[in-house]
Every structure is written in structure tokens, then in C-alpha cells.
Motif scaffolding. Structure first.
Motif, mmCIF file in Angstrom:
data_model
loop_
_atom_site.group_PDB
_atom_site.id
_atom_site.type_symbol
_atom_site.label_atom_id
_atom_site.label_comp_id
_atom_site.label_asym_id
_atom_site.label_seq_id
_atom_site.Cartn_x
_atom_site.Cartn_y
_atom_site.Cartn_z
ATOM 1 N N LYS A 1 0.865 -1.035 0.278
ATOM 2 C CA LYS A 1 0.107 0.085 0.227
ATOM 3 C C LYS A 1 1.123 1.182 0.434
ATOM 4 O O LYS A 1 1.475 1.346 1.195
ATOM 5 N N VAL A 2 0.490 2.209 -0.391
ATOM 6 C CA VAL A 2 0.651 3.822 0.367
ATOM 7 C C VAL A 2 -0.541 4.692 0.055
ATOM 8 O O VAL A 2 -1.294 4.413 -0.739
ATOM 9 N N TYR B 1 0.799 -0.522 -6.600
ATOM 10 C CA TYR B 1 0.194 -0.795 -5.224
ATOM 11 C C TYR B 1 -0.965 -0.007 -4.963
ATOM 12 O O TYR B 1 -1.632 0.619 -5.787
ATOM 13 N N ASP B 2 -1.938 -0.362 -3.837
ATOM 14 C CA ASP B 2 -3.113 0.190 -3.541
ATOM 15 C C ASP B 2 -2.730 1.985 -2.621
ATOM 16 O O ASP B 2 -2.030 2.238 -1.920
ATOM 17 N N ILE B 3 -4.236 2.014 -2.641
ATOM 18 C CA ILE B 3 -4.037 3.531 -1.915
ATOM 19 C C ILE B 3 -4.664 3.251 -1.186
ATOM 20 O O ILE B 3 -6.047 3.209 -0.975
ATOM 21 N N VAL B 4 -4.126 4.069 0.045
ATOM 22 C CA VAL B 4 -4.862 4.181 1.438
ATOM 23 C C VAL B 4 -5.177 5.882 1.115
ATOM 24 O O VAL B 4 -3.801 6.279 1.497
ATOM 25 N N VAL C 1 -3.027 4.668 10.362
ATOM 26 C CA VAL C 1 -2.593 3.137 9.011
ATOM 27 C C VAL C 1 -1.662 2.910 8.829
ATOM 28 O O VAL C 1 -1.705 1.802 7.737
ATOM 29 N N MET C 2 -1.297 3.079 9.688
ATOM 30 C CA MET C 2 0.324 2.865 9.061
ATOM 31 C C MET C 2 1.222 1.747 9.274
ATOM 32 O O MET C 2 0.774 1.789 10.496
ATOM 33 N N ASP C 3 1.430 0.411 8.405
ATOM 34 C CA ASP C 3 2.265 -0.199 9.324
ATOM 35 C C ASP C 3 2.743 -0.890 8.200
ATOM 36 O O ASP C 3 3.139 -0.483 7.437
ATOM 37 N N GLU C 4 2.966 -2.470 8.711
ATOM 38 C CA GLU C 4 4.315 -2.494 7.628
ATOM 39 C C GLU C 4 4.099 -3.149 5.893
ATOM 40 O O GLU C 4 4.681 -3.821 5.530
ATOM 41 N N ASP C 5 2.439 -2.952 6.440
ATOM 42 C CA ASP C 5 1.834 -3.061 4.473
ATOM 43 C C ASP C 5 2.313 -2.245 3.517
ATOM 44 O O ASP C 5 1.966 -2.346 2.631
ATOM 45 N N VAL C 6 2.455 -1.041 4.728
ATOM 46 C CA VAL C 6 2.688 0.122 3.657
ATOM 47 C C VAL C 6 4.389 0.421 3.194
ATOM 48 O O VAL C 6 5.417 -0.004 3.911
ATOM 49 N N ALA C 7 4.175 0.331 1.737
ATOM 50 C CA ALA C 7 5.735 0.739 1.111
ATOM 51 C C ALA C 7 5.884 1.935 1.340
ATOM 52 O O ALA C 7 7.125 2.496 1.833
ATOM 53 N N ALA C 8 4.913 3.691 1.169
ATOM 54 C CA ALA C 8 5.311 4.777 1.308
ATOM 55 C C ALA C 8 4.309 5.413 1.951
ATOM 56 O O ALA C 8 2.654 5.022 1.760
ATOM 57 N N VAL D 1 6.550 6.563 9.936
ATOM 58 C CA VAL D 1 6.802 5.801 8.385
ATOM 59 C C VAL D 1 7.621 4.911 8.708
ATOM 60 O O VAL D 1 8.148 3.687 8.503
ATOM 61 N N HIS D 2 9.308 5.371 8.766
ATOM 62 C CA HIS D 2 10.439 5.260 9.168
ATOM 63 C C HIS D 2 10.245 3.752 10.347
ATOM 64 O O HIS D 2 11.204 2.513 9.977
ATOM 65 N N ASP D 3 9.220 4.552 11.149
ATOM 66 C CA ASP D 3 9.554 3.642 12.010
ATOM 67 C C ASP D 3 8.988 1.995 11.710
ATOM 68 O O ASP D 3 9.577 1.190 12.644
ATOM 69 N N LYS D 4 8.366 2.508 10.641
ATOM 70 C CA LYS D 4 8.050 1.102 10.171
ATOM 71 C C LYS D 4 8.480 -0.037 9.064
ATOM 72 O O LYS D 4 7.486 -0.520 7.918
ATOM 73 N N GLY D 5 9.400 0.813 8.494
ATOM 74 C CA GLY D 5 9.824 0.188 7.384
ATOM 75 C C GLY D 5 9.183 1.284 6.448
ATOM 76 O O GLY D 5 9.652 0.370 5.389
ATOM 77 N N GLY D 6 9.068 2.466 6.643
ATOM 78 C CA GLY D 6 7.804 2.749 5.229
ATOM 79 C C GLY D 6 9.284 3.682 4.980
ATOM 80 O O GLY D 6 9.882 4.127 5.347
ATOM 81 N N PHE D 7 8.657 4.263 3.983
ATOM 82 C CA PHE D 7 9.980 5.445 2.743
ATOM 83 C C PHE D 7 8.695 6.341 2.425
ATOM 84 O O PHE D 7 7.171 6.212 2.333
#
Lengths: 484, 446
Positions: free
Chosen positions: A163-164, A183-186, A204-211, A234-240
Motif C-alpha cells: 500500500k501507499v 500499489y493499493d491506495i490508502v 493506517v501506517m503498518d508494515e504493509d505500507v511501502a510509502a 513511517v520510518h519506524d514501520k520500515g516505510g519511505f
């Protein structure tokens, strides 16, 4: 001025020609002398037939039916319609740039490679980022490229994610580019202050979110003051964090986006760096990226060797590959480089200072006559809603059309879509105070007319080349090419 | 700073109206810890005379095709650019307008695009054309995605004789989209290998993309290729790198569902690879799946004919993630250049220019065969480009000929391992006959 200019086909007369080339050697030949019959088309293309002067007059007349920055105030929000310096047009037409071939060996194009390298370095300096590519052909193409780099990084780690996150006030290109990357849009709502709400992102931020894609300043012209906190989330969950750089004109020299926690950003050289908009392009959408994303940039990447030579580096095993043939819209890169060299560090800061001053001046002069969409401080553009028009017989569209009658281009209207009847005004730094005053006085007069003589708005424009055009008919009875 | 008009008095008066003490205060919306207070370490500003000198010197570090004998093609063709194009497109009214969002004051741009769409339809034989894509390399994936929206399939066949850079772009676009991209090999005559194609083409195929003339300059038998997809769900995508080929080739007559082309040959100039111009045309029935802007003719409230952007419900600013493409800014000014070029050229000009290009290539092949009859490896008919087998490495040859002012061609070995020592030589109306003869005499044998 002539109110109607027939199409180039209507002006065509059999036997005229405006092209000059020595074709004596082939005058007696036919295409069939070079090709077997079955490879030759049956129906030839019908092109117009005109003398050179006919062509010059036709296109000159057409040009006169346009509003443009050179002729009219053009406060089209989000598009940064500022003066396009003529020196840029001169330098980009130098023989050494304009007449080089993209397959040339690198030692024969050191000037081109050096220019691209230096432009890249400047874009990195302006943003504080680690890597750059100049390949994307436009802003939306840059978004796509940046998201692909993020995806490649995540894929390399084992999971590209799904997701983004995109605020509801974003440019339409953002969700469209994210979709193109699979990507799917949130969608997250704009908060009450006109900016992203930290809690809404956290939800909504989780580890399925890319960016997370953010425009900063936002399309409402408001600085996302919680950006660092959101980036950390965002960074905490590994996203960009991807930043849409359409509004860089508001902050360059005053904010370094790397400090905000941004991992990737695209520029629109046709907005921030004065390459001409050309009636809809060509644009150019370089992206800058953080160190983590640098290995994934499209190839080639332009480098400088220890010996001071410039090279296009192709040996980049983690690269996403090419997003466009050759080196991008090179001619636009020459223009942007020329502009940055003209400005220098003081000029870059002065641009955003004066862009913000101009927008705030308009805001101050119009806020009692139109409804501010949000009270938060404006940066380089100001957005009004249609609240003040409620109870009158006019809509935002009518205000826009009435402005045309005063010889001014309309602001961006009905965008961002989150603001009812939005009027998005971006004056840019190159407009003088007299122009802004004239615009404001006109807008104030229009606000008054909206109440007292609404037909002046609803029937506008009358003195332009055409009055309102029937868009429904254009779709219901499509005529998309000249008919015979 | 000459681009900024503000006097000190202006700034003070404006701040007073705003009610702010300083310009700095206007940035109060930016948290203090995110403000950047030092000047950026950028190169110092240059006044115009020094700026011109600096850019002139940079340009002079390059060897331009006007100083060299250029035989490079491969998707970027050195054709003559008529003198009237630059002054017309550099008119501020064209140059500094944007996408025609307010049609009442943008009829110039809109009518020019309408005329452009007409010319693209005529050249390709197709029913509808858009206002342009970025270039041919990006039009390739856009066309494939369009095909996938029409038939919901995900297996794509791409001729291996398509420009390797275009194939790179296709791979990049589809890597994340769960598509299968399969290449169809070329045969000994340089055309698509029919057996390989027959084996790979079936009900599961989304699109067949073939470039013609292909990367080797070879003209594909597009009619025969088009007939193969006719009774299948697959769409036939025709890609044309030099649109002068439309003088003899009609994608519509070959059965193309989508015709795309590179328009840079039409008066844009080489510009080291861009900006270029993607031509994009299709059948009427597919219009709602087409990417990019479209201009249509309509009427104003007084019944006068005029033009507007139309079918916008396909586009990103309305449909967002459901749009047919993410394209917003396209190549407006480049489309205008092509329109002006084609208006000058006319049908007779198109034909004589094509014949000149054929004759220059024929001359090259004839000359090279004088010394080395088997140097030209592909036997099928060609346009503009010729693959030549050298008797030594291309790199060595290029260096040797470079000393005498030649840019002799493209080394094919890094893209096609089986074509080691093969050089792709491009000839256009810009190559003098004497240079063609000299190159031919020096490439092989000697």
C-alpha cells in the motif's frame, strides 16, 4: 484581430509546398523503386499543402489566440507560471547541445555529461539528498520512478509491500503513479488545520505500507509542520516518505527537504526551474533520493571520475532499469542548469522568499472578499473556497471566466478536490506589485458583481476568442480530427 | 536578481498590508528546527555575459553532428530542421502557455493539437490520436497497459528486434505489475522469426509489439504479423521509430490496433535524446482506454466552432488511481513543432524526403558490397539503417574512424551477443554522398 483562423487543412491547396530540400537525384524515382509493392501502403497520408509563408502566418495567428505568461498574468495554482528567461532558450539551442546525438561515445559529449552531473549536484545540494537521476520526462514520470526505487529496495529486502498512503488533497498523479507501481491506495483526510493529521497517519501506517506520498507545502499552500513526526512514524514501520516536489518554489533555500525525513522527491523543472510549459510540455521530472535508495536509481547514472572525466555509469546491478530511452529531456536540463547558475545561492532563496511574499500579499488583500479555505499560514499559494459565493447565483467557474475578460488567466479551480469550489492562486515571485494590485482589485470587483450583477459572471467571457465552449457536446458528438 | 521585480519599498508596503514585520516571519508556518538558515553551497550567481560564456564553453566540450560525419541512428535520426520552426514555437504565446485548462483563452494551443491529431491519424491511418506521449520508449509500455485494459491479459510478446532501450523501459514498467514479457526472436533476414512467433502466440497473449522499421533498419512484414493476431484476443501494437516511414507504411493497413511512433524526426532536432515526441493512435472503439490528453471540436455559446480538452474522465486529475495513465504534462510544444514541420513538408515533401533517405541507404549498401559482398547481413528491405559485419571489433574501428571525423554507428554486440563485430549504420538526407562512400570504403576490407 481575426476571430477565426481556419485549420491548416482548410488552407491547403494542392501543389503548394513549404519545404526546401535538394531532391533532384530522386525526382524521377518512385517509392516502388526501393520497396516491393506489398510493403507499400495503399492510402497515402493526406498532409496539408502550404507555402512557407502560409505556415508562418497560420501558426502566428494561432499563437495570438492564447493567453500565456508572456502576455497575461497567469496565477494557475500548483503550476508555478513564472517568467521563463530567454537566456535559457539561447543556451539550449547552442550547436554543441542541440546537435549532439544520444548514442555518441562519451568522450565526444563531455560537455553534456558535465552539465548533467553539475545539475544533479545542484539538485542534491538544494534538497540535501544523496542521489539523483535526470531521466524522468515529467513530474508524474518522476513519481513513478521514485516509487519504483522504493519498491525495488523493499523487494530486495524480501517484501515489496502492498500500500501507499496518500492525503486526499494530493495531485491526481500521486494515486495514479502509485497504482502504476502495483500499489493499493490508502487515502487519508486533511486535518482541521489543512495539513496531515499525525494520528490519521498512525492509524493506517503498518508494515504493509511501502510509502507515504506527501506534497510539502501541500496543495493547499500550507507547510506540513508535522512532517518530521510523520516521517519518523513511517520510518519506524520500515516505510519511505515520498515528497511531491511540485511546490519546491515555496521553500528552496529556506528548507532542506532531507531535514524533513524525506527519502525521495521529484522536481518539476518546468515549474521551479523555469523551463517553459510549452502549452502542455515538455516537462522534466528529475528525482533525488536518500542513500538507501541510490543503488536503485534508473541507469545510467552520471558520475565524475577521480581524473575529472564525466561518465554515464551503466554497471548498476540493483538499478530498476531505464524509465525512458537516452538521458531524459536533455534540452530542458540545459535550461534548468542555466537558470540555477544565473541565480546562485542568494537567488535561489530570494525566489522562494518573494514567491511567499506575493502569495501572502494576495491573501491579505482578498481574505475579506473571499473565504480562505484554511486559516493556517500560506506559503507560495493561497486557496479560497466558494463559501463567500453561497447565496449568490454564481459558482467558482463563473469567477474564473469573468477574470478572463479582464485579461488575466484564471487560477486553478476545483482543486484541491477537498475544498468546495476551490480557487487556488499562485502568483510566483516574478510578478510585480502593480500586477498583483490589479489582480486583487479585479477579484474584489468580481466579488461585488457576484452579488449585484451575477449575469456579468455567468455570461462571461464575452470578449475572448471564444465564449464558453460546450464540453458535453464535445463528448457526445466527438470530433477529434479534421473531417472531409 | 533581474527576474525578481521587488523594490525595497514594494517589500515594505506589501509586508505592511500583510501585517508581518519581515519576509522571514512569513515562513513561521515552518517549525524553527526545520528552517535552513545558511546559504546553500551552490556555485555563485553569474551575470548574463559570464553565464553565456560558461554555457558556450560547456557546449564546446562536445563534438556536435554538425562538425562530425554522423552515422548514428537507433531511435534518434538526424534530419533537417527547417528554419521557421524555432521562431514560431518560441513565440511567447505558445512557449509560455500551459495545458489549455481555460479553452476560451487557449484556442491557439487547442487548434494546433487538433490539427496535430488529424496529421497523426492520417500518417498512421488510425481513427483517433492523442495530444502526444513523452516519446516512443514510454509509449511502448503505455500501449501495452492499454491493451491489458482492453483484454485483461498479462502475457506480452515483444519483438527482440525492437530498440533495446525501449525493451529496457518495457521491462522496468512491468516488473512490478505481474506481467510476463516474452521476446520473439529475429530470423536470418532480420525480420521477426515467424516460427518463434507462431509458437509463442496464443489465446493468453495480451499484445504483440513489433517495431518497424526495426532496430536493424529492416522493414517488417507488418501485414503478415498483423494477420496473426486478428483472430486472437491479442492486440497488435505497431511501433515506428522514424515516422518518415509513414510515407510507405500504414499501421492501419497492417491491422494495428494501436500505432505508436517516435516523432523527433519531424523537426525536433537531436537534442542529445530529448525532448522527443510520442505519437499515439488507435481505433475509435478503444478511445476510452487511450492514455493522454485529447482535443475535440465543439461550439461556444454563440455557435462558433472551437476546441476543448475532452474525454477527461480517463485522466488522473479526475479518475486518480483509476485513470488510464498517470500522464499530466506531455510534449505539447514538440507536437507543435511536428505540426509545423508536416505543414511545410506536405505529401510531396514527405515522399521526396523518404526517397532521399532510401537512396542514401542504397548508396551505402551498394558501395560496401563493392569491396565486401557479404558485409550486409540482413537481406530484407530496409529504411535508413544497415547492419554491417566488420572484420574487427567495432570499438577499434570507431576509434580509428573517429580520428577522421566520423561517428560511424552503433555497436550492436552489447545488446545482441550473436552480433559481435556488427555495426548499425544510419544514413539520412543529412549525409553527403561523398561521406557515405568514404565510410563504406573504410569500414571493411581496407
Amino acid at each position: 484581430m481575426k476571430s477565426k483562423e481556419g485549420t491548416v487543412y482548410k488552407q491547403s491547396r494542392k501543389g503548394r509546398q513549404g519545404f526546401s530540400i535538394n531532391d533532384r537525384a530522386v525526382a524521377d524515382k518512385n517509392i516502388s523503386d526501393y520497396l516491393p509493392k506489398d510493403l507499400i501502403r495503399t492510402n497515402k497520408a493526406r498532409l496539408p499543402e502550404l507555402s512557407e509563408f502560409d505556415v508562418v502566418r497560420h501558426y502566428t495567428r494561432l499563437s495570438q489566440q492564447n493567453f500565456a505568461i508572456d502576455t497575461n498574468f497567469y496565477p494557475l495554482g500548483s503550476c508555478t507560471m513564472k517568467y521563463n528567461p530567454r537566456i535559457n532558450e539561447e543556451t539550449s539551442s547552442y550547436d554543441g547541445f542541440a546537435n549532439t546525438h544520444p548514442w555518441q561515445y562519451q568522450h565526444t559529449v563531455q560537455g553534456n555529461l558535465k552539465l548533467m552531473y553539475e545539475l544533479g549536484e545542484s539538485l542534491k545540494t538544494i534538497t540535501g539528498m544523496a542521489g539523483v537521476t535526470l531521466q524522468p520526462a515529467a513530474g508524474a514520470h518522476g513519481e513513478f520512478t521514485g516509487l519504483l526505487c522504493i519498491r525495488a529496495f523493499l523487494e530486495n529486502q524480501g517484501n515489496p509491500r502492498k500500500k501507499v498512503i496518500i492525503p486526499d488533497s494530493a495531485h491526481g498523479t500521486n494515486p495514479s503513479s502509485a497504482k502504476l507501481c502495483g500499489y493499493d491506495i490508502v487515502k487519508i483526510p486533511t486535518g482541521p488545520e489543512g495539513i496531515m493529521d499525525v494520528a490519521a497517519v498512525a492509524k493506517v501506517m503498518d508494515e504493509d505500507v511501502a510509502a507515504l506520498m506527501v506534497t510539502n507545502p501541500s496543495t493547499l499552500g500550507i507547510f506540513e509542520k508535522n512532517i518530521k513526526e510523520i516521517a519518523d512514524l513511517v520510518h519506524d514501520k520500515g516505510g519511505f516518505v515520498y515528497c511531491d516536489g511540485a511546490n519546491m518554489n515555496a521553500v528552496m533555500g529556506n528548507v532542506v527537504v532531507a531535514d524533513l525525513g524525506v527519502d525521495c522527491l521529484h522536481f518539476n523543472l518546468h515549474k521551479t526551474f523555469t523551463t517553459p510549459h510549452g502549452g502542455g510540455g515538455p516537462g522534466s521530472g528529475p528525482i533525488v533520493v536518500s542513500e538507501l535508495l541510490e543503488p536503485f536509481l534508473p541507469k545510467p547514472v552520471i558520475k565524475k571520475t577521480n581524473e575529472g572525466r564525466y561518465v554515464a555509469e551503466f554497471d548498476r546491478p540493483q538499478s530498476i532499469g531505464r524509465v525512458r530511452a537516452f538521458f531524459g529531456n536533455f534540452g530542458m536540463l540545459v535550461r534548468a542548469y542555466t537558470y540555477i547558475r544565473e541565480l546562485g545561492p542568494e537567488g535561489i532563496k530570494q525566489v522562494s522568499d518573494m514567491a511567499v511574499l506575493n502569495a501572502n500579499y494576495i491573501r491579505a488583500r482578498l481574505k475579506d472578499h473571499y473565504s480562505l479555505a484554511f486559516e493556517a499560514p500560506s506559503m507560495h499559494e493561497v486557496v479560497f473556497s466558494d463559501k463567500s459565493l453561497k447565496g449568490t447565483k454564481v459558482k467558482t467557474l463563473d469567477v474564473a471566466k469573468r477574470l478572463l475578460e479582464f485579461g488575466m488567466h484564471a487560477p486553478t479551480i476545483y482543486f484541491p478536490i477537498t475544498v468546495s469550489g476551490a480557487l487556488m492562486i499562485e502568483p510566483t515571485e516574478t510578478e510585480n506589485k502593480e500586477t498583483l494590485d490589479e489582480f486583487c482589485e479585479t477579484m474584489i470587483q468580481i466579488a461585488k458583481e457576484a452579488k449585484e450583477s451575477p449575469e456579468k459572471l455567468t455570461e462571461a467571457p464575452q470578449n475572448t476568442f471564444r465564449s464558453r465552449l460546450n464540453e458535453v457536446k464535445a463528448v457526445r458528438e466527438p470530433v477529434l480530427r479534421e473531417q472531409w | 536578481m533581474r527576474y525578481i521585480p521587488h523594490t525595497q519599498e514594494d517589500i515594505e508596503a506589501m509586508l505592511k498590508t500583510i501585517g508581518a514585520a519581515s519576509v522571514d516571519e512569513l515562513f513561521d508556518g515552518v517549525p524553527e528546527n526545520l528552517r535552513h538558515r545558511e546559504l546553500l553551497p551552490l556555485p555563485a550567481a553569474l551575470p548574463e555575459p559570464e553565464l553565456r560564456k560558461e554555457l558556450t564553453e560547456l557546449a564546446q566540450m562536445n563534438q556536435s553532428v554538425s562538425q562530425r560525419k554522423n552515422f548514428l541512428g537507433g531511435g534518434a535520426y538526424h534530419h533537417y530542421v527547417p528554419s521557421v520552426i524555432a521562431p514560431l514555437v518560441k513565440r511567447g504565446e505558445f512557449l509560455t502557455a500551459y495545458t489549455p485548462y481555460q479553452p476560451e483563452v487557449s484556442q491557439g494551443t487547442l487548434q494546433a493539437i487538433f490539427e496535430f491529431q488529424t496529421m497523426v491519424c492520417e500518417l498512421t491511418g488510425m481513427e483517433v490520436a492523442n495530444a502526444s506521449n513523452y516519446d516512443l520508449s514510454t509509449a511502448c509500455p503505455e500501449a501495452i497497459m492499454m491493451a491489458a485494459r482492453i483484454n485483461n491479459k498479462k502475457k506480452v510478446l515483444v519483438a527482440r528486434s525492437t530498440n533495446p532501450q525501449y525493451r529496457d523501459v518495457i521491462r522496468t514498467y512491468f516488473h512490478s505489475l505481474d506481467f510476463e514479457i516474452e521476446e520473439v526472436n529475429f530470423g536470418s533476414d532480420g525480420r521477426v522469426d515467424a516460427d518463434d512467433l507462431n509458437q509463442k502466440l496464443d489465446d493468453s497473449v495480451c499484445a504483440l509489439l513489433v517495431q518497424s522499421p526495426n532496430f536493424f533498419g529492416v522493414i517488417e512484414d507488418m501485414k503478415s504479423l498483423g494477420s496473426k493476431t486478428k483472430d486472437l484476443p491479442a492486440l497488435f501494437i505497431s511501433a515506428t521509430p522514424d515516422p518518415l516511414a509513414f510515407s510507405f507504411y500504414s499501421p492501419a493497413e497492417a491491422g494495428a490496433d494501436i500505432a505508436i511512433a517516435e516523432g523527433m524526426s519531424f523537426g525536433l532536432g537531436l537534442n542529445y535524446g530529448g525532448p522527443y515526441l510520442g505519437l499515439f493512435a488507435t481505433k475509435q472503439e478503444y478511445i476510452r482506454q487511450m492514455p493522454g490528453r485529447i482535443v475535440g471540436q465543439t461550439e461556444d455559446t454563440k455557435g462558433r466552432s472551437g476546441y476543448v480538452l475532452t474525454f477527461s474522465t480517463r485522466e488522473q486529475h479526475i479518475r486518480r488511481e483509476k485513470a488510464t495513465s498517470n500522464i499530466c504534462t506531455n510534449q505539447g510544444l514538440c507536437a507543435l513543432m511536428a505540426s509545423i514541420y508536416l505543414s511545410l513538408l506536405g505529401p510531396a515533401g514527405l515522399e521526396s524526403l523518404a526517397k532521399l533517405n532510401f537512396s542514401r541507404r542504397d548508396l551505402f549498401e551498394t558501395e560496401i558490397k563493392k569491396t565486401t559482398p557479404n558485409a550486409v547481413v540482413f537481406s530484407a528491405p530496409k529504411f535508413n539503417e544497415t547492419v554491417v559485419k566488420l572484420d574487427q571489433s567495432v570499438a577499434q574501428k570507431v576509434i580509428a574512424l573517429g580520428k577522421d571525423g566520423f561517428l560511424p554507428g552503433i555497436d550492436l554486440s552489447s545488446f545482441y551477443p550473436e552480433l559481435e563485430n556488427h555495426l548499425l549504420v544510419c544514413t539520412t538526407e543529412m549525409n553527403q554522398e561523398v561521406d557515405i562512400k568514404m565510410l563504406a570504403s573504410r569500414l571493411v576490407g581496407a
